[in-house]
Design an enzyme around this catalytic site. Structure first.
Site, PDB file in Angstrom:
ATOM      1  N   ASP A 195      35.683  45.108  29.708  1.00  0.00           N
ATOM      2  CA  ASP A 195      35.298  44.930  31.114  1.00  0.00           C
ATOM      3  C   ASP A 195      36.498  45.211  32.012  1.00  0.00           C
ATOM      4  O   ASP A 195      37.402  44.380  32.135  1.00  0.00           O
ATOM      5  CB  ASP A 195      34.789  43.499  31.318  1.00  0.00           C
ATOM      6  N   ASP A 205      27.073  38.879  40.789  1.00  0.00           N
ATOM      7  CA  ASP A 205      28.365  39.353  40.284  1.00  0.00           C
ATOM      8  C   ASP A 205      29.317  39.357  41.471  1.00  0.00           C
ATOM      9  O   ASP A 205      29.249  40.243  42.328  1.00  0.00           O
ATOM     10  CB  ASP A 205      28.214  40.751  39.686  1.00  0.00           C
ATOM     11  N   LYS A 218      39.227  38.136  45.344  1.00  0.00           N
ATOM     12  CA  LYS A 218      39.018  37.486  44.042  1.00  0.00           C
ATOM     13  C   LYS A 218      40.338  37.288  43.309  1.00  0.00           C
ATOM     14  O   LYS A 218      40.492  36.333  42.536  1.00  0.00           O
ATOM     15  CB  LYS A 218      38.053  38.322  43.204  1.00  0.00           C
ATOM     16  N   GLU A 237      31.568  36.980  32.400  1.00  0.00           N
ATOM     17  CA  GLU A 237      31.059  38.336  32.600  1.00  0.00           C
ATOM     18  C   GLU A 237      30.675  39.048  31.297  1.00  0.00           C
ATOM     19  O   GLU A 237      29.663  39.747  31.256  1.00  0.00           O
ATOM     20  CB  GLU A 237      32.071  39.145  33.411  1.00  0.00           C
TER      21      GLU A 237
END
Length: 525
Positions: A179, A11, A73, A155
């Protein structure tokens, strides 16, 4: 180092990252440093061409913020670069792919220390709505870390796998995956087709720049404003002070998830002043309620787009991402969906665990030696998960309109060819084909992700040549494009930029050489 190799799940998160491996029936999260997750922070410590990655780098956000990178990210797929003013480093500028590659290397090291085997391949997770350039950048980061990418896994699909919903006796068929991570938000509706033993993503939406970082920033701005009102000191232009306040705000946010109030105290924030404030959960929730509302607006928008799915059709709601642990988020999600969300799996570790399950399935089927396939054959789904296209992808026409070739939420992999495109000038032999991604009918209101040139169009009057354009979006959400004049048959395809596919050997030799060169020049971790 053990000679045994294995596949893991990673992850790669905005705030935290984690690696996991399927051991026996359940995946274990690597805890090589005593913690299941590590901070996605990189510090370029002066002097020895070596970086500090993870939790150890966090303290440098205060002491050496100019040489420390966080939340990289959010920059994946952009032109952002981080400059290092230190001659001890071979490279002086680092792209998001390079920084992410260093984080991935650290994740692999943690996995090796925890499990005693050397990972040589991985399933790496990405947000469901990650744009194509960001997915491509993630593959490149993995190459820099010398990782064979088995799959870029959405994800929410990883979360479903972690919860083991397919293996249950109760009739769970439709799942909402909420999420909320450190930097991104995604909502996905996943259909569980038990008779076929698979997960199928019906649709997803999200915001690439909405997450826990924004909650921290909102509280930090409040703290600075209160401090200025009390003392007259404006901290806005003090870089180190801003970093210290942001870190204190993050810690306060975590404490307010279990308590009604907390204290923020930062000694000598400026001159001889110490910043001291009491923050209540009520104040924090008032400051950030609109951020929670934005996530629910995205949820409603997705349900509106899916004509066949209503709130009442959803059997369970899964919470994923560390920011979903905030009480205000959990209460809002329960109110919106009309049911208490499931909390059976640690939201910080669910995605890595699901990726590890998928890695075990794919590596077992591929034997870890890779597999040959006809270049004209689309790869099929593996491990019972079907991802979807995060956005519509198409080309810009001469009038500025957006011609869709792949539609949003189409199941991947997918390949479409559209023709009847043509020239706008007599005897035109070249055409620039601009590729966009988005939902607007106006091309320039979408994101331009690539362009290439078709330069062998036959000479003819404007509108006579019949030009075909083919898009293939693989299971990782990475695009390959080509175009040709159908009366000639020769093809022009994108070179290098879009046509990157890690682990399948389709990159050009020069591209592979460049990857290897940068990998050698990256500092050690």
């Amino acid at each position: 180092m053990s000679s045994e190799t294995t596949a893991i799940g990673i992850d790669l998160g905005t705030t935290n990252s984690a690696a996991a491996q399927k051991v026996g029936e359940l995946p274990d999260v690597a805890d090589g440093d005593g913690d299941g997750t590590m901070r996605s922070v990189v510090t370029f410590e002066p002097g020895d061409d070596k970086v500090i990655v993870g939790d150890e780098a966090v303290s440098y956000l205060e002491t050496d913020p100019d040489v420390t990178v966080t939340s990289i990210k959010r920059e994946m797929g952009t032109d952002y670069t981080f400059a290092v003013d230190d001659d001890s480093y071979t490279l002086q500028e680092y792209t998001p792919e390079m920084v992410s590659g260093l984080i991935l290397k650290k994740a692999v090291q943690k996995a090796e220390a925890s499990f005693g085997t050397e990972p040589d391949s991985a399933v790496i997770t990405v947000p469901a709505d990650f744009p194509e350039p960001a997915r491509r950048a993630t593959e490149t980061a993995a190459k820099y870390a010398d990782i064979d990418v088995l799959r870029l896994l959405p994800e929410p699909s990883a979360a479903c796998a972690a919860y083991g919903l397919r293996d249950r006796d109760d009739p769970i068929e439709t799942v909402a995956v909420y999420d909320l991570g450190g930097g991104t938000f995604d909502i996905s509706i996943v259909e569980i087709i038990h008779e076929a033993d698979l997960y199928e993503v019906q649709g997803n939406d999200g915001k690439q720049k909405l997450g826990g970082d924004d909650f921290d920033e909102r509280l930090a701005e409040h703290v600075k404003s209160e401090f200025e009102a009390e003392t007259g000191f404006d901290l806005s232009d003090d870089h180190v002070a801003n970093i210290r306040v942001k870190q204190a705000a993050k810690e306060a946010k975590h404490k307010l998830s279990t308590g009604d109030e907390t204290e923020i105290r930062i000694p000598f924030i400026v001159e001889d002043e110490t910043l001291e404030q009491t923050i209540t959960r009520e104040t924090f929730e008032d400051l950030t309620s609109d951020l929670v509302d934005k996530t629910l607006e995205v949820c409603q928008g997705l349900l509106d787009d899916l004509d066949d799915t209503e709130k009442d059709d959803i059997d369970t709601v899964l919470l994923v991402g560390g920011s979903s642990k905030m009480p205000q988020v959990q209460d809002a999600v329960e109110d919106f969906f009309g049911q208490e969300p499931s909390k059976e799996v640690n939201p910080d570790e669910a995605v890595a665990q699901g990726a590890a399950k998928q890695a075990a399935i794919i590596s077992r089927r591929r034997g870890l030696e890779g597999e040959e396939r006809d270049p004209d054959e689309l790869p099929g789904e593996e491990g019972g998960i079907f991802p979807v296209a995060p956005d519509s992808i198409g080309i810009r026409l001469a009038d500025g309109s957006f011609s869709r070739i792949i539609e949003k939420n189409e199941s991947l992999p997918v390949r479409h060819t559209e023709d009847n495109y043509s020239t706008t000038r007599d005897n035109q032999t070249r055409a620039r084909i601009e590729v966009y991604q988005g939902d607007s009918d106006v091309a320039e209101e979408n994101d331009k992700i690539e362009e290439f040139v078709l330069d062998n169009i036959r000479e003819a009057k404007a509108g006579v040549p019949n030009i075909a354009v083919e898009f293939e979006l693989d299971e990782n959400g990475v695009l390959r494009t080509k175009a040709w004049d159908k009366s000639i048959g020769d093809e022009a395809s994108t070179e290098g930029g879009v046509e990157i596919s890690a682990g399948e050997g389709e990159g050009s030799e020069s591209e592979d050489d460049e990857i290897a060169r940068i990998r050698r020049q990256l500092p050690s971790v």
